[in-house]
Design a protein around this motif. Structure first.
Motif, PDB file in Angstrom:
ATOM      1  N   TYR A 199      -9.466   5.450  45.190  1.00 26.85           N
ATOM      2  CA  TYR A 199      -8.443   6.371  44.682  1.00 26.85           C
ATOM      3  C   TYR A 199      -7.227   6.391  45.608  1.00 26.85           C
ATOM      4  CZ  TYR A 199      -5.988  10.475  43.109  1.00 26.85           C
ATOM      5  OH  TYR A 199      -5.003  11.301  42.658  1.00 26.85           O
ATOM      6  N   ARG A 200      -7.517   6.336  46.914  1.00 28.43           N
ATOM      7  CA  ARG A 200      -6.421   6.372  47.894  1.00 28.43           C
ATOM      8  C   ARG A 200      -5.399   5.245  47.619  1.00 28.43           C
ATOM      9  NH1 ARG A 200      -3.547   4.162  50.716  1.00 28.43           N
ATOM     10  NH2 ARG A 200      -3.139   4.129  52.949  1.00 28.43           N
ATOM     11  N   TYR A 201      -5.914   4.055  47.249  1.00 23.65           N
ATOM     12  CA  TYR A 201      -4.991   2.940  46.970  1.00 23.65           C
ATOM     13  C   TYR A 201      -4.459   2.982  45.546  1.00 23.65           C
ATOM     14  CZ  TYR A 201      -5.833   1.103  51.536  1.00 23.65           C
ATOM     15  OH  TYR A 201      -5.851   0.977  52.902  1.00 23.65           O
ATOM     16  N   LEU A 202      -5.218   3.581  44.643  1.00 22.90           N
ATOM     17  CA  LEU A 202      -4.766   3.688  43.245  1.00 22.90           C
ATOM     18  C   LEU A 202      -3.447   4.463  43.154  1.00 22.90           C
ATOM     19  CD1 LEU A 202      -5.915   3.029  40.327  1.00 22.90           C
ATOM     20  CD2 LEU A 202      -6.694   5.402  40.265  1.00 22.90           C
ATOM     21  N   VAL A 203      -3.309   5.492  43.991  1.00 27.51           N
ATOM     22  CA  VAL A 203      -2.128   6.353  43.884  1.00 27.51           C
ATOM     23  C   VAL A 203      -1.097   6.111  44.991  1.00 27.51           C
ATOM     24  CG1 VAL A 203      -3.290   8.187  42.609  1.00 27.51           C
ATOM     25  CG2 VAL A 203      -3.312   8.244  45.101  1.00 27.51           C
ATOM     26  N   ASP A 204      -1.343   5.097  45.808  1.00 29.02           N
ATOM     27  CA  ASP A 204      -0.378   4.796  46.869  1.00 29.02           C
ATOM     28  C   ASP A 204       0.831   4.092  46.244  1.00 29.02           C
ATOM     29  OD1 ASP A 204       1.058   3.724  49.018  1.00 29.02           O
ATOM     30  OD2 ASP A 204      -0.741   3.516  50.245  1.00 29.02           O
ATOM     31  N   THR A 205       2.004   4.679  46.399  1.00 30.19           N
ATOM     32  CA  THR A 205       3.195   4.141  45.722  1.00 30.19           C
ATOM     33  C   THR A 205       3.621   2.778  46.262  1.00 30.19           C
ATOM     34  OG1 THR A 205       4.532   5.432  47.261  1.00 30.19           O
ATOM     35  CG2 THR A 205       4.182   6.365  45.062  1.00 30.19           C
ATOM     36  N   ARG A 206       3.073   2.359  47.381  1.00 29.66           N
ATOM     37  CA  ARG A 206       3.438   1.047  47.922  1.00 29.66           C
ATOM     38  C   ARG A 206       2.600  -0.070  47.313  1.00 29.66           C
ATOM     39  NH1 ARG A 206       2.428   2.917  53.905  1.00 29.66           N
ATOM     40  NH2 ARG A 206       0.634   3.663  52.741  1.00 29.66           N
ATOM     41  N   ASP A 207       1.570   0.324  46.553  1.00 23.96           N
ATOM     42  CA  ASP A 207       0.652  -0.668  45.990  1.00 23.96           C
ATOM     43  C   ASP A 207       1.173  -1.166  44.635  1.00 23.96           C
ATOM     44  OD1 ASP A 207      -2.186  -1.836  46.220  1.00 23.96           O
ATOM     45  OD2 ASP A 207      -2.136  -1.024  44.185  1.00 23.96           O
ATOM     46  N   GLY A 208       0.881  -2.433  44.347  1.00 28.45           N
ATOM     47  CA  GLY A 208       1.392  -3.004  43.096  1.00 28.45           C
ATOM     48  C   GLY A 208       0.289  -3.461  42.155  1.00 28.45           C
ATOM     49  N   ALA A 209      -0.943  -2.990  42.342  1.00 31.33           N
ATOM     50  CA  ALA A 209      -2.054  -3.534  41.540  1.00 31.33           C
ATOM     51  C   ALA A 209      -2.694  -2.467  40.651  1.00 31.33           C
ATOM     52  CB  ALA A 209      -3.097  -4.151  42.471  1.00 31.33           C
ATOM     53  N   PHE A 210      -1.926  -1.477  40.234  1.00 30.28           N
ATOM     54  CA  PHE A 210      -2.501  -0.359  39.490  1.00 30.28           C
ATOM     55  C   PHE A 210      -3.297  -0.832  38.268  1.00 30.28           C
ATOM     56  CE2 PHE A 210      -2.382   2.937  36.234  1.00 30.28           C
ATOM     57  CZ  PHE A 210      -2.890   4.016  36.928  1.00 30.28           C
ATOM     58  N   LYS A 211      -2.701  -1.730  37.484  1.00 28.47           N
ATOM     59  CA  LYS A 211      -3.374  -2.135  36.229  1.00 28.47           C
ATOM     60  C   LYS A 211      -4.704  -2.834  36.522  1.00 28.47           C
ATOM     61  CE  LYS A 211       0.918  -2.677  33.785  1.00 28.47           C
ATOM     62  NZ  LYS A 211       1.885  -3.648  33.343  1.00 28.47           N
ATOM     63  N   ASP A 212      -4.724  -3.692  37.519  1.00 28.20           N
ATOM     64  CA  ASP A 212      -5.971  -4.384  37.873  1.00 28.20           C
ATOM     65  C   ASP A 212      -7.016  -3.396  38.380  1.00 28.20           C
ATOM     66  OD1 ASP A 212      -4.834  -6.742  37.195  1.00 28.20           O
ATOM     67  OD2 ASP A 212      -4.176  -7.217  39.232  1.00 28.20           O
ATOM     68  N   ARG A 213      -6.560  -2.433  39.151  1.00 30.12           N
ATOM     69  CA  ARG A 213      -7.503  -1.444  39.691  1.00 30.12           C
ATOM     70  C   ARG A 213      -8.118  -0.632  38.551  1.00 30.12           C
ATOM     71  NH1 ARG A 213      -6.958  -1.261  45.167  1.00 30.12           N
ATOM     72  NH2 ARG A 213      -4.973  -1.961  46.004  1.00 30.12           N
ATOM     73  N   VAL A 214      -7.271  -0.241  37.597  1.00 31.79           N
ATOM     74  CA  VAL A 214      -7.751   0.551  36.465  1.00 31.79           C
ATOM     75  C   VAL A 214      -8.823  -0.219  35.690  1.00 31.79           C
ATOM     76  CG1 VAL A 214      -6.994   1.268  34.158  1.00 31.79           C
ATOM     77  CG2 VAL A 214      -5.772   2.059  36.177  1.00 31.79           C
ATOM     78  N   LYS A 215      -8.574  -1.500  35.492  1.00 31.52           N
ATOM     79  CA  LYS A 215      -9.554  -2.327  34.763  1.00 31.52           C
ATOM     80  C   LYS A 215     -10.872  -2.375  35.529  1.00 31.52           C
ATOM     81  CE  LYS A 215      -6.751  -5.644  32.337  1.00 31.52           C
ATOM     82  NZ  LYS A 215      -6.167  -6.938  32.535  1.00 31.52           N
ATOM     83  N   GLN A 216     -10.768  -2.618  36.821  1.00 31.01           N
ATOM     84  CA  GLN A 216     -11.988  -2.740  37.619  1.00 31.01           C
ATOM     85  C   GLN A 216     -12.771  -1.424  37.642  1.00 31.01           C
ATOM     86  OE1 GLN A 216     -11.555  -3.109  41.877  1.00 31.01           O
ATOM     87  NE2 GLN A 216     -13.347  -4.427  41.985  1.00 31.01           N
ATOM     88  N   LEU A 217     -12.053  -0.318  37.807  1.00 35.50           N
ATOM     89  CA  LEU A 217     -12.734   0.979  37.915  1.00 35.50           C
ATOM     90  C   LEU A 217     -13.350   1.413  36.598  1.00 35.50           C
ATOM     91  CD1 LEU A 217     -10.162   2.756  40.222  1.00 35.50           C
ATOM     92  CD2 LEU A 217     -12.481   2.077  40.821  1.00 35.50           C
ATOM     93  N   SER A 218     -12.908   0.806  35.514  1.00 38.91           N
ATOM     94  CA  SER A 218     -13.513   1.136  34.227  1.00 38.91           C
ATOM     95  C   SER A 218     -14.888   0.493  34.068  1.00 38.91           C
ATOM     96  CB  SER A 218     -12.594   0.676  33.109  1.00 38.91           C
ATOM     97  OG  SER A 218     -13.079   1.196  31.916  1.00 38.91           O
ATOM     98  N   GLY A 219     -15.193  -0.456  34.910  1.00 36.63           N
ATOM     99  CA  GLY A 219     -16.505  -1.104  34.868  1.00 36.63           C
ATOM    100  C   GLY A 219     -17.546  -0.282  35.613  1.00 36.63           C
ATOM    101  N   GLU A 220     -18.667  -0.911  35.894  1.00 37.06           N
ATOM    102  CA  GLU A 220     -19.781  -0.187  36.524  1.00 37.06           C
ATOM    103  C   GLU A 220     -19.471   0.227  37.968  1.00 37.06           C
ATOM    104  OE1 GLU A 220     -22.337   1.059  34.944  1.00 37.06           O
ATOM    105  OE2 GLU A 220     -21.437   0.210  33.156  1.00 37.06           O
ATOM    106  N   GLN A 221     -18.448  -0.413  38.574  1.00 38.91           N
ATOM    107  CA  GLN A 221     -18.099  -0.032  39.955  1.00 38.91           C
ATOM    108  C   GLN A 221     -17.338   1.293  40.013  1.00 38.91           C
ATOM    109  OE1 GLN A 221     -16.271  -3.903  40.356  1.00 38.91           O
ATOM    110  NE2 GLN A 221     -16.978  -3.978  42.459  1.00 38.91           N
ATOM    111  N   GLY A 222     -16.953   1.790  38.844  1.00 42.90           N
ATOM    112  CA  GLY A 222     -16.099   2.978  38.789  1.00 42.90           C
ATOM    113  C   GLY A 222     -16.839   4.286  39.056  1.00 42.90           C
ATOM    114  N   PRO A 223     -16.165   5.400  38.766  1.00 44.40           N
ATOM    115  CA  PRO A 223     -16.688   6.714  39.160  1.00 44.40           C
ATOM    116  C   PRO A 223     -17.663   7.336  38.158  1.00 44.40           C
ATOM    117  CG  PRO A 223     -14.543   6.964  38.140  1.00 44.40           C
ATOM    118  CD  PRO A 223     -14.829   5.486  38.147  1.00 44.40           C
TER     119      PRO A 223
END
Ligand code: SF4
Ligand code: SF4
Ligand code: FES
Lengths: 287, 124
Positions: A186-210
């Motif tokens: 989550y810390r990197y999901l909302v960090d404004t310096r990060d550019g991988a939001f869409k990829d993170r969202v996809k990954q977290l929707s899988g079994e690795q997510g919350p």
């Protein structure tokens, strides 16, 4: 309650021992440790090692709640041994055991490797397209203080594993990423310096997510740094739901650029000393 | 990679909210009518029940209620079952079983709601 009469008091350290090369199963061993007021559990373990049994094993380094290596079960709850006073926790017997939900390397040493693998698997680092700038930074990326506050609490994590030891979901489902990796996700999901939001969202929707989290909050209750991973996980779920409903702005955000000219201090403020000259030939730094 | 779990969870939450709304309507209309007077007469009286059963809106209400309740409940059941630390293969089987059970129960409930609506109309 501390029992602070200013004198040493003897405590029994009932320590769980296990050497996988020798012992068929773990067992408890008692040590008598004289504890002055203010003594932390880590000091008691050093006393045992130096005076009673040099074979006792645990992991520690900084002695000040920073490195995250001395997490262990003290009277049935995860704590940092360097950050927990014996007299605050025990009357006369202190139960010392390794963190559960981890394999045990020896005595009080848990194998934190799988936790770090899960942490790494969630890409817990800043990901951007400007690889050259990342490799050889020419300046700092600009971030508003309000954006920093959105994740700052979660960046205090020292990866001690106490939350992982307390998590009931992780105890029964080892595929669950667990509180520490998810809080960092989550810390990197909302960090404004990060550019991988869409990829993170996809990954977290899988079994690795919350998705397996029950929000029992045990992880947050034991965290010695006040990180509140349970909160991070709920905020992550909310972010994922809002993004699925296309109500989140983060999907459309561009990663923060370098510090803009207008944000730079025009003049150096009075009273701030100049940095010292480098004393090693060829050394450089960001301005 | 898919957005599967986000989608399932979002609909679980939405279904919960919709259920609160539908259940609220049901409670207000049928069980708190003395206070709110939303329905003419006694809502549990045979004549009111039979009149209500003839309304298409009633059948639609029950079908919607059934659909959202089934989804919400079966998703919860899935979470409980997946927590039994079952293998990936068994988890896949559980997913399929719950989808089939959900579809069959929904089809049966829908058929029952429409059949009772037709029956009520025929007995006028
Ligand atoms: S969230 Fe807290 S308990 Fe968990 S690893 Fe980080 S510092 Fe330790
Ligand atoms: S809140 Fe979630 S992550 Fe934290 S202990 Fe409970 S189940 Fe585990
Ligand atoms: S020794 Fe570093 S946190 Fe305890």
């Amino acid at each position: 309650m501390s029992n602070d009469n200013g004198k040493d008091q003897n405590f029994i350290f009932r320590v769980r021992r296990f050497d996988p090369e020798k012992d068929p199963k773990p067992y408890y061993q008692d040590f008598t440790v004289p504890c002055p007021p203010g003594m932390v559990v880590l000091d008691g373990l050093w006393y045992i090692k130096e005076n009673l049994d040099p074979s006792l094993s645990w992991r520690s380094s900084c002695r000040m709640g920073v490195c995250g290596s001395c997490g262990m079960m003290l009277n049935g709850k995860p704590h940092l041994a360097c950050h927990t006073q014996v007299r605050e926790l025990a009357k006369d017997i202190l139960l010392v055991a390794p963190l559960p939900n981890f394999d045990i390397v020896r005595d009080l040493v848990p194998d934190l490797g799988p936790m770090m693998d899960k942490h790494r698997a969630l890409n817990t680092r800043t990901i951007r397209d400007d690889g050259e700038e990342m490799l050889k930074p020419t300046d700092q990326y600009w971030q508003d203080p309000e954006d920093l506050v959105k994740y700052l609490q979660f960046a205090y994590c020292i990866k001690c594993g106490c939350c992982m030891a307390a998590c009931p979901t992780l105890a029964t489902d080892e595929r669950y990423s667990g509180p520490m990796p998810l809080a960092q996700g989550y810390r990197y999901l909302v960090d404004t310096r990060d550019g991988a939001f869409k990829d993170r969202v996809k990954q977290l929707s899988g079994e690795q997510g919350p998705w397996r989290c029950h929000y029992a909050g045990e992880c947050s209750a034991v965290c010695p740094k006040g990180v509140d991973p349970a909160r991070a996980i709920q905020l992550m779920k909310r972010q994922l739901v809002f993004d699925y409903l296309r109500l989140s702005k983060l999907r459309y955000r561009k990663p923060a650029g370098l510090l803009p000219q207008e944000k730079r201090a025009k003049e150096r403020r009075e009273g701030i000393a100049e940095p010292p000259e480098f004393t090693v030939e060829g050394a450089t730094s960001l301005q | 990679m898919s957005i599967k779990n986000t989608k399932l969870w979002t609909w679980h939450v939405l279904a919960g909210l919709i259920l609160i709304f539908l259940l609220g309507l049901h409670m207000l209309g049928f069980h708190m009518n003395d206070v709110l007077h939303m329905v003419e007469g006694d809502p549990l009286d045979w004549s009111t029940v039979s009149e209500r059963a003839q309304a298409l809106s009633q059948a639609v209400f029950y079908i919607l209620f059934l659909g959202f309740a089934l989804y919400h409940g079966l998703y919860g059941l899935r979470n409980i079952l997946l927590e039994l630390n079952i293998s990936d293969g068994t988890a896949g089987f559980v997913n399929k079983l719950l989808v089939v059970a959900g579809v069959l129960l929904f089809a049966f409930g829908t058929w029952a709601a429409i059949a009772s609506w037709n029956l009520a109309k025929a007995t006028v």
